[in-house]
Write an enzyme that holds these catalytic residues in place. Structure first.
Site, PDB file in Angstrom:
ATOM      1  N   GLY A   1      67.528  50.110 -39.208  1.00 52.52           N
ATOM      2  CA  GLY A   1      67.098  50.528 -37.791  1.00 52.52           C
ATOM      3  C   GLY A   1      67.974  50.985 -36.940  1.00 52.52           C
ATOM      4  O   GLY A   1      67.266  52.120 -36.217  1.00 52.52           O
ATOM      5  N   LYS A   2      68.987  50.623 -36.675  1.00 49.57           N
ATOM      6  CA  LYS A   2      69.956  51.256 -35.682  1.00 49.57           C
ATOM      7  C   LYS A   2      70.585  52.432 -36.145  1.00 49.57           C
ATOM      8  O   LYS A   2      70.461  53.499 -35.206  1.00 49.57           O
ATOM      9  CB  LYS A   2      71.110  49.947 -35.372  1.00 49.57           C
ATOM     10  CG  LYS A   2      70.613  49.039 -34.676  1.00 49.57           C
ATOM     11  CD  LYS A   2      71.751  47.897 -34.425  1.00 49.57           C
ATOM     12  CE  LYS A   2      71.104  46.366 -33.970  1.00 49.57           C
ATOM     13  NZ  LYS A   2      70.431  45.732 -34.904  1.00 49.57           N
TER      14      LYS A   2
ATOM     15  N   ALA B   1      72.589  47.851 -42.738  1.00 52.94           N
ATOM     16  CA  ALA B   1      71.288  47.307 -43.216  1.00 52.94           C
ATOM     17  C   ALA B   1      70.699  46.513 -42.367  1.00 52.94           C
ATOM     18  O   ALA B   1      71.116  45.707 -41.432  1.00 52.94           O
ATOM     19  CB  ALA B   1      71.428  46.730 -44.561  1.00 52.94           C
TER      20      ALA B   1
ATOM     21  N   ASP C   1      77.469  49.293 -45.396  1.00 51.23           N
ATOM     22  CA  ASP C   1      76.987  48.030 -45.553  1.00 51.23           C
ATOM     23  C   ASP C   1      77.646  47.350 -46.856  1.00 51.23           C
ATOM     24  O   ASP C   1      77.838  47.890 -47.891  1.00 51.23           O
ATOM     25  CB  ASP C   1      75.392  47.971 -45.534  1.00 51.23           C
ATOM     26  CG  ASP C   1      74.916  46.401 -45.205  1.00 51.23           C
ATOM     27  OD1 ASP C   1      75.025  46.179 -44.054  1.00 51.23           O
ATOM     28  OD2 ASP C   1      74.774  45.429 -46.074  1.00 51.23           O
TER      29      ASP C   1
ATOM     30  N   ASP D   1      82.786  46.530 -48.009  1.00 49.21           N
ATOM     31  CA  ASP D   1      83.318  45.785 -46.757  1.00 49.21           C
ATOM     32  C   ASP D   1      83.906  46.584 -45.820  1.00 49.21           C
ATOM     33  O   ASP D   1      85.091  47.142 -45.888  1.00 49.21           O
ATOM     34  CB  ASP D   1      84.251  44.623 -47.179  1.00 49.21           C
ATOM     35  CG  ASP D   1      84.632  43.909 -46.220  1.00 49.21           C
ATOM     36  OD1 ASP D   1      84.350  43.968 -45.061  1.00 49.21           O
ATOM     37  OD2 ASP D   1      85.637  43.087 -46.815  1.00 49.21           O
TER      38      ASP D   1
ATOM     39  N   CYS E   1      73.552  39.611 -32.354  1.00 49.10           N
ATOM     40  CA  CYS E   1      72.400  38.864 -31.822  1.00 49.10           C
ATOM     41  C   CYS E   1      72.492  37.247 -31.814  1.00 49.10           C
ATOM     42  O   CYS E   1      71.669  36.637 -32.105  1.00 49.10           O
ATOM     43  CB  CYS E   1      71.138  39.254 -32.927  1.00 49.10           C
ATOM     44  SG  CYS E   1      71.429  38.785 -34.605  1.00 49.10           S
TER      45      CYS E   1
END
Length: 432
Positions: A253-254, A250, A270, A296, A368
């Site tokens: 995008g990827k 989630a 997700d 999970d 990130c």
């Protein structure tokens, strides 16, 4: 009637004192305002969050005594006023008057005189007060110390980049459009955009724009995605016919980018079932499909069917310190203990997902974050324990030296902070 400045002060109370994220707060709160005020309200909230620790320090310099805790909304209104005078290109008299006037919808008329005096003092003494700030960058002490240790030559530039709003970058869907063609369409519609240098699918807008103003957005020709995030699908490089897992998918995008790159058997996983709806919406817009599972990722007995994957993308949960410029509330909400917990989650995900990867298969670990504890140190620890894993070189230059993987730091006008490490599972079968 509530106005943008008063609502911003109320929102800051919920953010700072109640620990609620802007992603949670803004969708509902901005609906209280007329359409024409929502953009300014959001600018106020994001800006005050970005500079809150500095603005809060300024309030202590301007007031003889702190505002009573029960009147925190007044304190936050002062923060809103200081942000406008310091950071925004607004007429000073208008910013001051409108901020003081916001005491009316908040039903705090007693505070008008005090706010007026404090803001007028800042008008007179602002340069001197700003020069004397101990925390001019507005970062929490624990994070400043970790960044300084990790990047002794770059830490100040890293923090400065985190205080500037990131650009709006898009990913052109190479299945549907060529980048040069899309840029020509954008120019024809009066949209200024330019090609990114590091990624042939990425374009950056000169100014942010509503998504449905983007040529072909509704048809899946283009998606919003930072250039750093676009590297994930390109580095994992799925091939036609392969079985691929996006382990923390989630909002999708990827997942979409991986499907744009090749005809693959895709599983999007997700832990949050409600967030998987975003994955479904994104894939539907792109006209692509993936098997979607809410579970999970580390609990492989709950979701894995036993058929191993050729490629796995593990965009692991992390501190988000590489995207502070897009999520400034990270400065206020994240704590050192959160990083301690996240490193345990990252280790567990790596160890468990490795079991689902085919011999000869590849796993891309990405975050990130710009903290080595979540990045190169995790890969070092994994390689030490996992004898059938090897780190592959990446044809990607980093912004900072690191022993394992590639570390990108946030760049003004360019990509976000991101980390990448590509691992291959050693095939024990001897070559014929």
């Amino acid at each position: 009637m509530i106005n943008s400045r008063a609502l911003a002060a109320q929102t800051l109370v919920q953010l700072v004192d109640q620990g609620r994220s802007l992603a949670d707060l803004l969708p509902a709160t901005r609906e209280q305002l007329p359409e024409e005020e929502r953009g300014f309200y959001q600018q106020l909230v994001y800006g005050c969050a970005r500079h809150y620790l500095s603005l809060d320090e300024l309030t202590r310099k301007l007031l003889n005594k702190p505002i009573a805790h029960k009147e925190r909304v007044v304190h936050m209104l002062l923060v809103v006023g200081l942000y406008q005078l310091w950071q925004l290109d607004l007429p000073e008299h208008a910013a001051l008057y409108e901020t003081v006037d916001a005491t009316k919808p908040l039903k705090k008329p007693w505070a008008a005189k005090m706010l007026n005096a404090a803001l007028r003092r800042f008008q007179r003494e602002g340069d001197e007060l700003i020069d004397g700030l101990q925390n001019a960058a507005g970062y929490p002490g624990w994070l400043t110390r970790q960044l300084r240790q990790a990047y002794p030559e770059q830490w100040q530039d890293v923090m400065a980049a985190g205080n500037v709003q990131g650009p709006m970058t898009l990913r052109v869907n190479r299945r549907k459009a060529d980048r040069a063609e899309w840029l020509a369409r954008a120019e024809a519609e009066g949209l200024e955009a330019f090609a990114c240098e590091l990624t042939d699918s990425a374009v950056t807008l000169a100014q942010p724009a509503p998504v449905f103003a983007l040529p072909g957005f509704a048809d899946g020709d283009v998606s919003v995605q930072d250039e750093a995030a676009q590297q994930c699908a390109l580095l994992l490089a799925p091939q036609n016919g392969e079985r691929v897992l996006d382990a923390c998918a989630a909002p999708g995008g990827k997942t979409g980018h991986l499907l744009e790159c090749a005809d693959i058997d895709m599983t999007a996983l997700d832990v949050d079932e409600s967030r998987l709806q975003r994955v479904a919406e994104n894939l539907d817009r792109l006209g692509l499909n993936a098997r979607q599972i809410a579970a999970d990722a580390a609990d492989i007995n709950a979701w894995w069917d036993g058929n191993a994957f050729d490629r796995i993308l593990l965009d692991a949960p992390c501190s988000g310190t590489g995207v502070i410029r897009r999520h400034p509330d990270i400065k206020l909400l994240r704590r050192p203990k959160d990083v301690d917990f996240l490193t345990q989650v990252q280790d567990r995900l790596l160890a468990q997902l490795w079991r689902t990867l085919k011999p000869g298969g590849r796993l891309l670990y990405a975050t990130c974050s710009i903290l080595p504890r979540e990045n190169s140190e995790r890969i070092a620890a994994f390689l030490q324990k996992q004898s059938d894993a090897r780190l592959l070189p990446l044809a990607l230059a980093g912004d900072a030296p690191t022993e394992f993987g590639v570390q990108w730091l946030p760049q003004p006008g360019g990509h976000d902070g991101f980390y990448f490490a590509l691992l291959e599972k050693i095939d024990p079968t001897p070559a014929a």
